[in-house]
Design a protein around this motif. Structure first.
Motif, PDB file in Angstrom:
ATOM      1  N   LYS A 177       1.621   0.664  -1.610  1.00 54.71           N
ATOM      2  CA  LYS A 177       1.536  -0.223  -2.785  1.00 54.71           C
ATOM      3  C   LYS A 177       1.635  -1.696  -2.373  1.00 54.71           C
ATOM      4  O   LYS A 177       1.013  -2.557  -2.990  1.00 54.71           O
ATOM      5  N   LEU A 178       2.418  -1.976  -1.343  1.00 60.76           N
ATOM      6  CA  LEU A 178       2.552  -3.362  -0.874  1.00 60.76           C
ATOM      7  C   LEU A 178       1.243  -3.882  -0.289  1.00 60.76           C
ATOM      8  O   LEU A 178       0.924  -5.061  -0.379  1.00 60.76           O
ATOM      9  N   LYS A 179       0.479  -2.954   0.320  1.00 57.79           N
ATOM     10  CA  LYS A 179      -0.785  -3.347   0.958  1.00 57.79           C
ATOM     11  C   LYS A 179      -1.888  -3.586  -0.062  1.00 57.79           C
ATOM     12  O   LYS A 179      -2.854  -4.294   0.202  1.00 57.79           O
ATOM     13  N   VAL A 180      -1.791  -2.906  -1.235  1.00 53.31           N
ATOM     14  CA  VAL A 180      -2.863  -3.009  -2.246  1.00 53.31           C
ATOM     15  C   VAL A 180      -2.884  -4.404  -2.856  1.00 53.31           C
ATOM     16  O   VAL A 180      -1.857  -4.939  -3.190  1.00 53.31           O
ATOM     17  N   PHE A 203       9.102   5.899   0.664  1.00 54.13           N
ATOM     18  CA  PHE A 203       8.903   4.803   1.616  1.00 54.13           C
ATOM     19  C   PHE A 203       7.396   4.600   1.857  1.00 54.13           C
ATOM     20  O   PHE A 203       6.898   3.467   1.794  1.00 54.13           O
ATOM     21  N   ALA A 204       6.679   5.712   2.087  1.00 59.54           N
ATOM     22  CA  ALA A 204       5.235   5.628   2.352  1.00 59.54           C
ATOM     23  C   ALA A 204       4.488   5.061   1.140  1.00 59.54           C
ATOM     24  O   ALA A 204       3.600   4.221   1.287  1.00 59.54           O
ATOM     25  N   ILE A 250      -9.604   8.070  -2.393  1.00 62.69           N
ATOM     26  CA  ILE A 250      -8.237   7.679  -2.740  1.00 62.69           C
ATOM     27  C   ILE A 250      -7.407   7.576  -1.466  1.00 62.69           C
ATOM     28  O   ILE A 250      -7.672   8.292  -0.495  1.00 62.69           O
ATOM     29  N   ASN A 251      -6.436   6.668  -1.449  1.00 61.96           N
ATOM     30  CA  ASN A 251      -5.539   6.559  -0.303  1.00 61.96           C
ATOM     31  C   ASN A 251      -4.850   7.909  -0.069  1.00 61.96           C
ATOM     32  O   ASN A 251      -4.353   8.518  -1.027  1.00 61.96           O
ATOM     33  N   PRO A 252      -4.809   8.386   1.183  1.00 60.14           N
ATOM     34  CA  PRO A 252      -4.251   9.726   1.446  1.00 60.14           C
ATOM     35  C   PRO A 252      -2.818   9.902   0.944  1.00 60.14           C
ATOM     36  O   PRO A 252      -2.465  10.984   0.460  1.00 60.14           O
TER      37      PRO A 252
END
Lengths: 299, 51
Positions: free
Chosen positions: B48-51, B42-43, A42-44
């Motif tokens: 989510k934008l990259k997925v 923000f992170a 999973i993404n960290p």
């Protein structure tokens, strides 16, 4: 609670203590293990958010538990220094804090991680705050058995946060904690029995007596043994976990037998009970650590 | 300028000073939580934008 006591605003540390940080550490650990043991990376950031939400949800449920049980807590030595019974906080503040934390944890989990883990998180909060705290705990000596389900949710949520679906493995992790909880709490209840009796909580030692409780502890420990090995048997883990589970569970059975097959005498220091309680915490940490180690060693 | 009291100092005896001290500590704690949440959101948005 006097007006003078509440003239001072509640300290932020009291809000923190409402979340039961020590219990939360076990919740975070098992949730993290569920997440790390899942066969998906999973993404960290999303993983961190999932664990944060599990912690916030557990903290919110704990605050609601203390709001509901403030009067009971005032009558028990172990809990009378908590912010509500000690008069350092308004009851409504605890309730609002609990509701806010719970709602925030579910909403953030739903938006950032997924709807299914958010739904299970919401279920776990309702299970602990309503089913256990309000409904079962004051009514049945089996409160710990069914209420133990609340503490069993974190690895399930962690796993589902990573994979997005429920399979046999996370259900087994749930079942292991579910089966572990009664001997863990009954061992504690045996040596703090007078406190529970004083406030009328029908813990098994209070209602059914010490001998029945001791037998129950041994039975649950015996049931836990094959259940802890089940993830290995179904091929969900490798030998690292399998042998660790076998050794740890065997020791758990031995310590439970020492409690289950004896009778206390007046002035008893209850050393076997205290030893079992301490070991049960170590057991859960070690078992889940072995699960993650197994996953990461085998890839 | 009056120096800020250390966190581990005992609470002042004057009730108003105590109230202000506790309130200030709560404000700092709340600001830290809000700041941490802003960074987290923000992170998450970036991920989510990259997925």
């Amino acid at each position: 609670m006097t007006a003078a006591t509440l003239a001072l605003p509640t300290d932020w540390r009291d809000f923190l203590s409402l979340t039961k940080p020590r219990v939360m550490s076990l919740v975070i650990f098992t949730g993290l293990c569920g997440l790390l043991a899942a066969p998906v990376r999973i993404n960290p950031v999303i993983g961190f958010t999932a664990i944060l939400c599990i912690a916030l949800g557990a903290g919110g449920a704990a605050a609601l538990n203390q709001w509901w049980e403030a009067d009971l807590d005032a009558g028990m030595k172990r809990t009378q220094a908590r912010p509500l019974p000690a008069g350092r906080m308004e009851r409504e503040s605890a309730r609002d804090f609990g509701v806010a934390l719970s709602a925030a944890s579910v909403i953030i989990m739903g938006l950032a991680v997924g709807v299914l883990p958010a739904a299970i998180l919401a279920l776990s909060i309702v299970y602990y705050a309503v089913v256990y705290t309000i409904w079962l705990k004051p009514r049945t000596p089996q409160n710990i058995v069914i209420g133990g389900g609340a503490g069993a949710f974190p690895p399930l949520i962690g796993w589902v946060a990573a994979t997005g679906h429920i399979t046999a493995m996370p259900v087994l992790l749930f079942a292991i904690i579910f089966m572990w909880t009664p001997p863990h709490f009954w061992a504690l209840a045996l040596f703090v029995q007078t406190d529970y009796a004083k406030v009328g909580i029908p813990m098994l030692p209070v209602v059914a007596g010490e001998t029945v409780t001791r037998r129950h502890i041994l039975v649950y420990a015996l049931l836990l043994f094959p259940l802890a090995l089940a993830p290995w048997w179904i091929g969900g883990t490798g030998a690292v976990y399998g042998w660790s589970a076998a050794l740890l569970s065997a020791a758990f059975v031995v310590l439970s037998a020492q409690v289950g097959l004896r009778r206390s005498v007046p002035g008893d220091a209850m050393k076997p009970e205290k030893r079992l309680f301490a070991y049960s915490i170590l057991y859960l940490f070690a078992l889940f650590a072995a699960l993650v180690a197994d996953r990461w060693m085998l890839g | 300028m009056k120096p800020m009291p250390k966190t581990n100092d005992p609470l002042p005896t004057d009730p108003e000073a105590r109230r202000l001290r506790v309130q200030r500590q709560r404000n700092v704690a709340m600001a830290l939580v809000m700041g941490a949440l802003a960074i987290l959101f923000f992170a998450i948005t970036i991920v989510k934008l990259k997925v």
